[in-house]
Design a protein around this motif. Sequence first.
Motif, mmCIF file in Angstrom:
data_model
loop_
_atom_site.group_PDB
_atom_site.id
_atom_site.type_symbol
_atom_site.label_atom_id
_atom_site.label_comp_id
_atom_site.label_asym_id
_atom_site.label_seq_id
_atom_site.Cartn_x
_atom_site.Cartn_y
_atom_site.Cartn_z
ATOM 1 N N VAL A 91 9.835 0.908 6.649
ATOM 2 C CA VAL A 91 9.539 -0.342 7.347
ATOM 3 C C VAL A 91 9.879 -0.150 8.822
ATOM 4 O O VAL A 91 10.991 0.265 9.158
ATOM 5 N N PHE A 92 8.923 -0.437 9.694
ATOM 6 C CA PHE A 92 9.169 -0.312 11.126
ATOM 7 C C PHE A 92 8.250 -1.258 11.891
ATOM 8 O O PHE A 92 7.259 -1.747 11.362
ATOM 9 N N GLU A 93 8.611 -1.478 13.142
ATOM 10 C CA GLU A 93 7.802 -2.338 13.998
ATOM 11 C C GLU A 93 7.262 -1.558 15.187
ATOM 12 O O GLU A 93 7.851 -0.558 15.609
ATOM 13 N N SER A 94 6.149 -2.020 15.714
ATOM 14 C CA SER A 94 5.545 -1.413 16.893
ATOM 15 C C SER A 94 4.807 -2.510 17.650
ATOM 16 O O SER A 94 4.091 -3.319 17.048
ATOM 17 N N ARG A 95 4.985 -2.541 18.958
ATOM 18 C CA ARG A 95 4.369 -3.601 19.759
ATOM 19 C C ARG A 95 2.845 -3.464 19.796
ATOM 20 O O ARG A 95 2.324 -2.357 19.921
ATOM 21 N N ASP A 96 2.182 -4.585 19.719
ATOM 22 C CA ASP A 96 0.720 -4.625 19.799
ATOM 23 C C ASP A 96 0.309 -4.378 21.256
ATOM 24 O O ASP A 96 0.622 -5.175 22.140
ATOM 25 N N PRO A 97 -0.385 -3.262 21.534
ATOM 26 C CA PRO A 97 -0.752 -2.979 22.926
ATOM 27 C C PRO A 97 -1.652 -4.039 23.544
ATOM 28 O O PRO A 97 -1.664 -4.209 24.769
ATOM 29 N N VAL A 129 4.515 -5.149 11.982
ATOM 30 C CA VAL A 129 5.602 -4.663 11.134
ATOM 31 C C VAL A 129 4.961 -3.968 9.940
ATOM 32 O O VAL A 129 4.390 -4.622 9.059
ATOM 33 N N PHE A 130 5.029 -2.642 9.944
ATOM 34 C CA PHE A 130 4.388 -1.843 8.906
ATOM 35 C C PHE A 130 5.329 -1.643 7.724
ATOM 36 O O PHE A 130 6.527 -1.345 7.901
ATOM 37 N N ILE A 131 4.773 -1.774 6.533
ATOM 38 C CA ILE A 131 5.479 -1.446 5.297
ATOM 39 C C ILE A 131 4.647 -0.382 4.597
ATOM 40 O O ILE A 131 3.525 -0.642 4.159
ATOM 41 N N ALA A 132 5.174 0.844 4.568
ATOM 42 C CA ALA A 132 4.445 1.977 4.008
ATOM 43 C C ALA A 132 5.257 2.606 2.885
ATOM 44 O O ALA A 132 6.491 2.603 2.919
ATOM 45 N N ARG A 133 4.586 3.173 1.916
ATOM 46 C CA ARG A 133 5.231 3.664 0.720
ATOM 47 C C ARG A 133 4.947 5.149 0.487
ATOM 48 O O ARG A 133 3.827 5.629 0.743
ATOM 49 N N ARG A 134 5.960 5.869 0.038
ATOM 50 C CA ARG A 134 5.730 7.223 -0.475
ATOM 51 C C ARG A 134 5.203 7.092 -1.888
ATOM 52 O O ARG A 134 5.880 6.514 -2.758
ATOM 53 N N PRO A 135 4.019 7.590 -2.158
ATOM 54 C CA PRO A 135 3.449 7.424 -3.506
ATOM 55 C C PRO A 135 4.361 8.016 -4.581
ATOM 56 O O PRO A 135 5.038 9.027 -4.362
ATOM 57 N N ALA A 136 4.378 7.363 -5.720
ATOM 58 C CA ALA A 136 5.191 7.839 -6.846
ATOM 59 C C ALA A 136 4.618 9.130 -7.410
ATOM 60 O O ALA A 136 3.426 9.391 -7.303
ATOM 61 N N GLY A 182 1.062 11.342 4.412
ATOM 62 C CA GLY A 182 1.199 11.135 2.974
ATOM 63 C C GLY A 182 1.883 9.836 2.611
ATOM 64 O O GLY A 182 2.478 9.715 1.531
ATOM 65 N N LEU A 183 1.784 8.834 3.489
ATOM 66 C CA LEU A 183 2.371 7.523 3.238
ATOM 67 C C LEU A 183 1.257 6.487 3.129
ATOM 68 O O LEU A 183 0.278 6.543 3.876
ATOM 69 N N VAL A 184 1.409 5.550 2.223
ATOM 70 C CA VAL A 184 0.392 4.540 1.961
ATOM 71 C C VAL A 184 0.837 3.208 2.544
ATOM 72 O O VAL A 184 1.955 2.745 2.275
ATOM 73 N N VAL A 185 -0.007 2.584 3.349
ATOM 74 C CA VAL A 185 0.326 1.289 3.930
ATOM 75 C C VAL A 185 0.145 0.205 2.871
ATOM 76 O O VAL A 185 -0.954 -0.031 2.385
ATOM 77 N N ASP A 186 1.247 -0.445 2.523
ATOM 78 C CA ASP A 186 1.186 -1.544 1.568
ATOM 79 C C ASP A 186 0.844 -2.860 2.251
ATOM 80 O O ASP A 186 0.151 -3.704 1.690
ATOM 81 N N GLU A 187 1.359 -3.022 3.486
ATOM 82 C CA GLU A 187 1.212 -4.319 4.146
ATOM 83 C C GLU A 187 1.551 -4.166 5.629
ATOM 84 O O GLU A 187 2.339 -3.302 6.006
#
Length: 242
Positions: free
Chosen positions: A135-141, A235-242, A217-222
């Motif tokens: 989970v991380f944030e990044s400013r919208d350019p 605010v990105f929420i990305a997952r390492r696939p199972a 290799g990370l999947v954006v969930d939301e």
Amino acid sequence: MADALFSEPRLAELYDPLDADRRDLDAYLAMAAEFGAATVVDIGCGTGTLACLMAQRGLTVTGVDPAAASLEVARRKPGAGLVRWLHADATAVPLLGADLVTMTGNVAQVFVTDREWAAVLHAIRRALRPGGLLVFESRDPARKAWLAWNRQQTYRRVAIPGAGPVQAWTDLTGAGKGLVSFRSTVVFASDGAVLTSDSTLRFRERAEIAGSLASAGLVVDEVRDAPDRPGLEFVFIARRPA
């Protein structure tokens, strides 16, 4: 190498007093609970506010930062003894099988080259357990936050215990091709010292960030909005696939 704002001891001591409102961290605490995280790695933990708050809630937390001066401040905070502190850059995150990795504030934007950013994302993937989340944030350019980075709009004068009155402000020094540079200035009334710190951030478009996550290799969930700065950040929420 960390910017002087974080690595110069005299400036690191001022980070919290000059930015005392940390309601931005509430969303990360809430998400840690929402996702049922038990083990967390906070990359770019700085002076350790989030790491300590999470640890005090019973989570197993590792705080990672390249700035020794910031970590020295972190180690003196309530709950600091519950945190594992690592003086290292983001690519040196150990293989912890973490449930959650966080990057708050501008941390995700300090990796200005594609190579740096890719290396960090691959290190994070290795640090996560299968199914673990980043989970991380990044400013919208598109919002061009840097237009307000000038002395007129950022000037503060604060009386700080142990340091006395200080003046602080930010000046934009350059912007173009996704890179924004600025200089932070602090003036100490006690001895007239003037300390500066030069920084550069990378502003990435939403699609560019999503593509870089997929390449690692990370999947954006939301992608959520930052509740304390609506419409200004991803605010990105990305997952390492199972």
